[in-house]
Design a protein around this motif. Structure first.
Motif, PDB file in Angstrom:
ATOM      1  N   SER A  13       0.885  -1.331  -0.039  1.00 17.99           N
ATOM      2  CA  SER A  13       0.062   0.026  -0.056  1.00 17.99           C
ATOM      3  C   SER A  13       0.906   1.164   0.185  1.00 17.99           C
ATOM      4  O   SER A  13       0.453   2.127  -0.711  1.00 17.99           O
ATOM      5  CB  SER A  13      -0.831  -0.073   1.330  1.00 17.99           C
ATOM      6  N   PHE A  17       1.204   4.025  -3.027  1.00 20.26           N
ATOM      7  CA  PHE A  17       0.981   5.491  -2.739  1.00 20.26           C
ATOM      8  C   PHE A  17       2.315   6.293  -3.017  1.00 20.26           C
ATOM      9  O   PHE A  17       2.015   7.267  -3.883  1.00 20.26           O
ATOM     10  CB  PHE A  17       1.028   5.695  -1.358  1.00 20.26           C
ATOM     11  N   ILE A  65     -10.441   6.616  12.049  1.00 23.39           N
ATOM     12  CA  ILE A  65      -9.532   6.433  10.742  1.00 23.39           C
ATOM     13  C   ILE A  65      -9.174   5.062  10.564  1.00 23.39           C
ATOM     14  O   ILE A  65      -8.868   4.311  11.529  1.00 23.39           O
ATOM     15  CB  ILE A  65      -8.181   7.045  11.012  1.00 23.39           C
ATOM     16  N   ASP A  67      -6.944   2.187   9.997  1.00 23.79           N
ATOM     17  CA  ASP A  67      -5.615   1.919   9.859  1.00 23.79           C
ATOM     18  C   ASP A  67      -4.817   3.160   9.807  1.00 23.79           C
ATOM     19  O   ASP A  67      -4.053   3.588   9.065  1.00 23.79           O
ATOM     20  CB  ASP A  67      -5.060   0.993   8.697  1.00 23.79           C
ATOM     21  N   GLN A  68      -4.920   3.920  10.963  1.00 23.72           N
ATOM     22  CA  GLN A  68      -4.226   5.119  11.147  1.00 23.72           C
ATOM     23  C   GLN A  68      -2.662   5.254  10.943  1.00 23.72           C
ATOM     24  O   GLN A  68      -2.020   6.230  10.486  1.00 23.72           O
ATOM     25  CB  GLN A  68      -4.490   5.936  12.713  1.00 23.72           C
ATOM     26  N   THR A  71      -1.803   5.063   7.351  1.00 22.32           N
ATOM     27  CA  THR A  71      -2.117   6.227   6.600  1.00 22.32           C
ATOM     28  C   THR A  71      -1.135   7.444   6.991  1.00 22.32           C
ATOM     29  O   THR A  71      -0.805   8.262   6.110  1.00 22.32           O
ATOM     30  CB  THR A  71      -3.510   6.637   7.185  1.00 22.32           C
ATOM     31  N   LYS A  74       2.026   7.219   4.979  1.00 19.60           N
ATOM     32  CA  LYS A  74       1.977   7.894   3.758  1.00 19.60           C
ATOM     33  C   LYS A  74       1.956   9.174   3.747  1.00 19.60           C
ATOM     34  O   LYS A  74       2.747  10.135   3.059  1.00 19.60           O
ATOM     35  CB  LYS A  74       0.564   7.295   3.080  1.00 19.60           C
ATOM     36  N   ILE A  75       1.199   9.827   4.690  1.00 24.23           N
ATOM     37  CA  ILE A  75       1.304  11.346   4.929  1.00 24.23           C
ATOM     38  C   ILE A  75       2.471  11.754   5.135  1.00 24.23           C
ATOM     39  O   ILE A  75       3.151  13.016   4.532  1.00 24.23           O
ATOM     40  CB  ILE A  75       0.216  11.702   5.754  1.00 24.23           C
ATOM     41  N   SER A  89      -3.414  13.912   0.812  1.00 19.33           N
ATOM     42  CA  SER A  89      -3.174  12.472   0.971  1.00 19.33           C
ATOM     43  C   SER A  89      -4.277  11.640   0.422  1.00 19.33           C
ATOM     44  O   SER A  89      -3.900  10.326   0.359  1.00 19.33           O
ATOM     45  CB  SER A  89      -2.499  12.024   2.110  1.00 19.33           C
ATOM     46  N   LEU A  90      -5.265  12.287  -0.009  1.00 20.52           N
ATOM     47  CA  LEU A  90      -6.248  11.245  -0.353  1.00 20.52           C
ATOM     48  C   LEU A  90      -6.192  10.937  -1.733  1.00 20.52           C
ATOM     49  O   LEU A  90      -6.522  11.548  -2.715  1.00 20.52           O
ATOM     50  CB  LEU A  90      -7.884  11.868  -0.186  1.00 20.52           C
ATOM     51  N   VAL A  98     -14.501   9.081   3.150  1.00 19.66           N
ATOM     52  CA  VAL A  98     -13.788   9.323   4.213  1.00 19.66           C
ATOM     53  C   VAL A  98     -14.547  10.362   5.415  1.00 19.66           C
ATOM     54  O   VAL A  98     -14.651  10.197   6.293  1.00 19.66           O
ATOM     55  CB  VAL A  98     -12.470  10.093   3.898  1.00 19.66           C
ATOM     56  N   TYR A 120      -5.503  14.999   7.142  1.00 14.59           N
ATOM     57  CA  TYR A 120      -5.484  14.375   5.517  1.00 14.59           C
ATOM     58  C   TYR A 120      -4.661  15.345   4.741  1.00 14.59           C
ATOM     59  O   TYR A 120      -4.318  15.185   3.459  1.00 14.59           O
ATOM     60  CB  TYR A 120      -6.708  13.994   5.164  1.00 14.59           C
TER      61      TYR A 120
END
Length: 469
Positions: A13, A17, A65, A67-68, A71, A74-75, A89-90, A98, A120
């Motif tokens: 994932s 991203f 959220i 799987d904070q 996420t 990624k952010i 980040s969406l 969301v 986000y």
């Protein structure tokens, strides 16, 4: 890309991203250190190649959220490179999901807005759009019914940007047309029999494709007649037929649709620039288009039009000219698509060069037109490879919103899909705004669809029977 982390996360994932949002890091070694302390989650991220590091901390939001930690990893990559996108980040197709999840899990719009902006990294403008769309969706979403989709996988020509289940009617696959229609009539009967015993009624019907109006007049009447004879229409609120191409239409076909209860059509020029349409292998006769539009209005259809922004070699001035000409049409819905290069399209294989167009000016002009036509956004979705533009938006006059579009984009209802390439799905609530979704795909290839019809119908019905209603 090499990733190191002190706890287990979904590496694939993160890689996906990175590919879309921060491709500069694809050849890098990235290290994540995840720390949790006093209801705060902290991510420390480091790039070996760039010799840069940064931190991202945020309160533990619990069920709000999904799987904070993942996420936040990624952010943190966006923060590492100081990347700023309108959608933050969406990256996903359905950003409104969301916001709906935040509301389901106890946030009001004020708190949800803060999370979207500070966590986000979404801009105020896009949050405004999300709020407008979600408020309208919440008026119309309906778990107590299902929707019905019928796919007709034939077109007059194959548009270069298209990746849908579609074959040129005059090409080699066109030889299966007659047998396809016979198979579809049989599938309507099989599925109609099953739905008589199923616990939810149909609330919306949508003919898509392909170009459903590629059906001959006789076959169009046969299919619609069979549908009405086998499907309980008592709860159907809308019946849509995607008659997107004027070169597949005549007045007789419109009259047949109306005779069999179709109340919405989608008539899609995509652009009013003839040279643009030629470049994407799309025929267009303005005189016939105007005739079809006039007759559709006379027959009292609710009419949607689609436009695509960013077609090959089309300039800002040409796009604005199309928008200006749109003013002449009294439409009920308008869908603005931003060109995405789909891997299955001819355009993806030929060239991915894009003209530089004045995005701000075009968006400003779109807003002016929808305000003049008293339309507001009611559904939207995104695609990964239109990141720099933003989103596809459906606008509608009040009360003319497409229920099917909303239910499909939000993946809220079960979908029973017939025909070529139709994707059936069951949606089961698991709690906290998370759904379990199982899909079953009809073959795109008409020959395979015909050959495996009985087997596929049986397996699709078994999937629906697994669901506890």
């Amino acid at each position: 890309m090499l990733i190191e982390t002190n706890i287990e996360v979904n590496l694939r994932s993160i890689e996906e991203f990175t590919r879309v949002m921060v491709s500069e890091l694809l050849e890098d070694k990235i290290s994540f250190e995840v720390l949790k302390e006093n209801n705060i989650i902290k991510i420390k991220v480091k790039s070996e190649k760039l010799n840069k590091n940064t931190e991202f901390s945020y309160e533990d939001l619990g069920n709000k959220i999904e799987d904070q930690v993942l996420t936040m990893c990624k952010i943190s990559l966006l923060k590492l490179l100081d990347k700023k996108y309108d959608w933050g980040s969406l990256m996903g197709v359905r950003p409104t999901k969301v916001l709906r999840r935040l509301l389901i899990n106890g946030c009001d719009y004020i708190e949800a807005r803060k999370i979207l902006k500070d966590f986000y990294l979404v801009t105020d403008e896009k949050i405004d759009l999300m709020e407008t769309v979600v408020k309208k969706e919440l008026e119309l979403l309906d778990k107590e019914h299902i929707n019905l989709y019928i796919g007709i996988p034939f077109c007059p020509t194959k548009c270069k940007y298209c990746s849908f289940a579609s074959y040129e009617i005059n090409g080699g696959v066109g030889r299966f047309y007659t047998d396809f229609v016979e198979a579809l009539l049989r599938e309507i009967k099989i599925i109609g029999d099953f739905l008589k015993t199923y616990g939810k009624k149909v609330s919306s019907i949508y003919f898509g494709g392909g170009t459903p109006s590629t059906l001959t007049e006789d076959d169009l009447e046969r299919v619609l007649k069979e549908l009405l004879e086998n499907i309980d229409m008592s709860d159907v609120k809308e019946f849509t037929f995607e008659a997107g191409r004027e070169d597949s239409l005549n007045v007789k076909k419109l009259e047949i649709m109306k005779k069999y209860s179709v109340d919405r059509i989608s008539l899609n020029p995509q652009s009013f620039n003839l040279e643009t349409l030629k470049r994407v292998n799309r025929r267009f006769n303005r005189e016939n288009f105007d005739l079809i539009f006039k007759e559709a209005k006379n027959l009292d259809f609710i009419i949607n039009m689609d436009l695509i922004i960013g077609l090959p070699e089309e300039t800002t001035e040409e796009i604005l000219d199309t928008l200006e000409q749109l003013k002449d049409y009294d439409i009920d819905n308008l869908t603005i698509h931003c060109l995405a290069f789909k891997r299955a399209s001819r355009l993806f294989k030929e060239s991915q060069e894009r003209n530089i167009i004045n995005r701000a000016l075009i968006e400003e002009y779109i807003q002016k037109i929808v305000e003049e036509k008293s339309m507001k956004p009611y559904y939207m979705y995104r695609q990964k490879n239109i990141i720099e533009w933003g989103e596809n938006i459906g606008y509608s006059k009040e009360g003319k919103e497409s229920i099917f579009n909303i239910e499909m984009i939000e993946e809220n209802q079960n979908t029973m899909a017939l025909g070529g390439g139709g994707i059936s799905k069951i949606v089961i609530e698991e709690g906290n705004g998370i759904d379990y979704i199982e899909r079953y795909v009809n073959p795109k290839d008409p020959a395979l669809y015909i050959r495996e019809l009985d087997k596929r119908c049986k397996e699709k019905i078994e999937m629906f029977r697994k669901e506890k209603i």
